[in-house]
Structure formats: structure tokens, C-alpha cells
Design an enzyme around this catalytic site. Sequence first.
Site, short mmCIF file in Angstrom:
data_model
loop_
_atom_site.label_atom_id
_atom_site.label_comp_id
_atom_site.label_asym_id
_atom_site.label_seq_id
_atom_site.Cartn_x
_atom_site.Cartn_y
_atom_site.Cartn_z
N ASP A 16 33.43 36.51 46.49
CA ASP A 16 34.23 37.72 46.30
C ASP A 16 35.56 37.34 45.63
O ASP A 16 35.59 36.59 44.67
CB ASP A 16 34.42 38.45 47.64
CG ASP A 16 35.03 39.83 47.49
OD1 ASP A 16 34.29 40.77 47.14
OD2 ASP A 16 36.24 39.96 47.73
N TRP A 17 36.70 37.85 46.15
CA TRP A 17 38.00 37.52 45.57
C TRP A 17 38.29 36.03 45.63
O TRP A 17 39.08 35.52 44.84
CB TRP A 17 39.11 38.30 46.26
CG TRP A 17 39.58 39.49 45.49
CD1 TRP A 17 39.29 40.80 45.73
CD2 TRP A 17 40.42 39.49 44.33
NE1 TRP A 17 39.89 41.61 44.79
CE2 TRP A 17 40.60 40.82 43.93
CE3 TRP A 17 41.04 38.48 43.60
CZ2 TRP A 17 41.37 41.18 42.83
CZ3 TRP A 17 41.81 38.84 42.49
CH2 TRP A 17 41.97 40.17 42.12
N TRP A 39 34.15 51.95 45.26
CA TRP A 39 34.73 51.11 46.31
C TRP A 39 36.25 51.00 46.14
O TRP A 39 37.00 51.09 47.12
CB TRP A 39 34.07 49.73 46.26
CG TRP A 39 34.82 48.61 46.90
CD1 TRP A 39 35.21 47.45 46.32
CD2 TRP A 39 35.25 48.51 48.27
NE1 TRP A 39 35.87 46.65 47.21
CE2 TRP A 39 35.90 47.28 48.42
CE3 TRP A 39 35.15 49.36 49.37
CZ2 TRP A 39 36.46 46.86 49.63
CZ3 TRP A 39 35.71 48.95 50.59
CH2 TRP A 39 36.35 47.71 50.70
N ASP A 78 23.22 42.52 48.08
CA ASP A 78 24.55 42.97 47.66
C ASP A 78 24.38 43.92 46.47
O ASP A 78 23.90 43.52 45.41
CB ASP A 78 25.39 41.75 47.26
CG ASP A 78 26.81 42.11 46.86
OD1 ASP A 78 27.11 43.29 46.65
OD2 ASP A 78 27.62 41.16 46.75
N HIS A 136 26.65 41.14 50.88
CA HIS A 136 27.77 40.64 50.09
C HIS A 136 28.44 39.44 50.75
O HIS A 136 28.83 38.49 50.07
CB HIS A 136 28.78 41.78 49.88
CG HIS A 136 30.00 41.38 49.13
ND1 HIS A 136 29.95 40.92 47.82
CD2 HIS A 136 31.32 41.36 49.48
CE1 HIS A 136 31.19 40.65 47.41
NE2 HIS A 136 32.02 40.90 48.39
#
Length: 302
Positions: free
Chosen positions: A125-126, A167, A253, A282
Amino acid sequence: MTIAALRTPDERFADIPDFDVPVHYADDLPGYEGLRAAWVDTGPVDAETTFLCLHGEPSWSFLYRKMIPHFTTKGGRVVCPDFFGFGRSDKPTELETYTFDFHRNHILALVERLDLQNITLVVQDWGGLIGLTLPVDEAFEPRLSRLIIMNTALGLGTGAGDGFNAWKEYALTVPVFDAGQIIARGTPEMGEEEIAAYNAPYPDDRYQAGARTFPALVPVEPDMDGVQVSKQAAAYWSSEWTGPSFMAIGGSDPVLGPPVMKMMHGLIRGCPEPLLIEEAGHFVQEWGDIVAPAALKAFDDL
């Protein structure tokens, strides 16, 4: 300049399950003086390998609780920072405080402070949006030796799909932002204690500026912060990277699943065939008891 911020009371973290690990703090990182940064640091300080584990949105270092023991059992040191706005780190209250470079420079400053060497970069992710750009920094690149990558991408300014846009809007506007429930949606076997642990950093909405604004910072438009360094990073991973890589993909995901990760697989030079976990969502680290041993075995087999 003083940055207005809140600090989650320590008692919020008193009953975190399966996460009895040493936590360290600093409030004098260059550029962040007065803001307290928190990170997990466990395993031998002089370990041959350091696993630098970067979390994403809206999680914190607790996300790595299932992977950390596998890394330390192999003799590794594990460092898991909490981004500002998340976990035990201080939480600036103004949305404008949060920028791509605000987060990226924090990690670079921490790596420099701890003088981390022989890094296995672990991202999702980030954690990947930022972490994958770190080798562009000439002080970081010599420290890097291996990569473990899970559902993530680079922000190349090329737009995002409807799922991501929904999102982003949700995170900014939903009246009650329940981080634990958001993570549980893609991880149905999570228990109530784990859901509560993901909500522990946020006593109320005042603490959630970082969690709410993170999606809006993803570099999806050509003129956004982070696009240029992300393009440099794409060039690095495709043409300069020579180290071992391991990729695990959460197959369920809907946003950063197999199609995106297939693209990332093609980008990372020499990346072997990924581990696809069909049922994983995810937050692939929740399947860490599968991912971490598989990654370690793959590295040992080289």
C-alpha cells in the site's frame, strides 16, 4: 515552525494482542522537531540483515505482527515505523500538513538516524508508494539489499480507477472513519481484539487527519507531488536494481490486486514468479505466516 499535533495516550495501546515488541521514540528528527516519531525496533542491532517494514493506509506497524517473528527467528533486525498520523507516532491535526514528501522525508530521516544497513525493504500500500521511491535518494540506495513487495504501486500520475476514487472520497467525507472495520472487510477472519487494535491510534476523529487524507495524496495526476520521484523510482527498479526480490499478491484485492501487481512484476528487474494468495485481500500482511516464510525460503534458495 511548530506543527499542531495530537498524541494518542499510551493506555490506548495497553491491550494490543500479539504485539509485545520494543517501541522507540524520537522527537528531534531533522525537519520534524517537536513531533514524536514511533517505531518498532526488535532483533539484534548488529544483525546482518535489517527488515524495514512500511505500513499503509489506514494501518500501522501492528500490521506486521505476523511477519516480525519469522524475521527475528532468522536473526534479523526488524524496524517498523509508524508514519506520522498513524500508530504511536504523533498526529498533525491539519490536513495540509500531510504531503508526499512529509511522509517520505520522515522515513529517510529515520533510516539515517538509525544508520540502517543491508536493508530488506518490505512494502505494501502506501508503504510501497513511498518506500519504492527511497532508492532514488543517494544516501539510501547503498543501504538496500533486498525487496519484499505486496499489493502496492508507484504513483506515476496516470490516473486511478473508479474504485480508488470512491475510496478517496469515502476517506475524506465519511462521518465515522472506522479503520478496524475497513481492514476487516478484506480480512474476514480478524477478531474483535485485532479490529480494536487497528482503531487504537484514534481515540476520536480529531486524530484521523492523516488517515483521512492519505488516499488524496496518491500521485494520480501528472502535476501532483511525488510523480517525478516515482518516475525516477520506476526507472531504478526496471534498469538499475540487481538485488533479490519477492512478491506476494493478495488475489482478492479489488484495487491493487493481480492486474496492478502484474504490472509491478514487469517493472521490477529480475522479480521471480509471485506468490499468489487467492483468498488474501489488500492487507496481505494478515497472511504473514504464509508470506514471511516463503520470502525467507526464496532468499535462502538463491
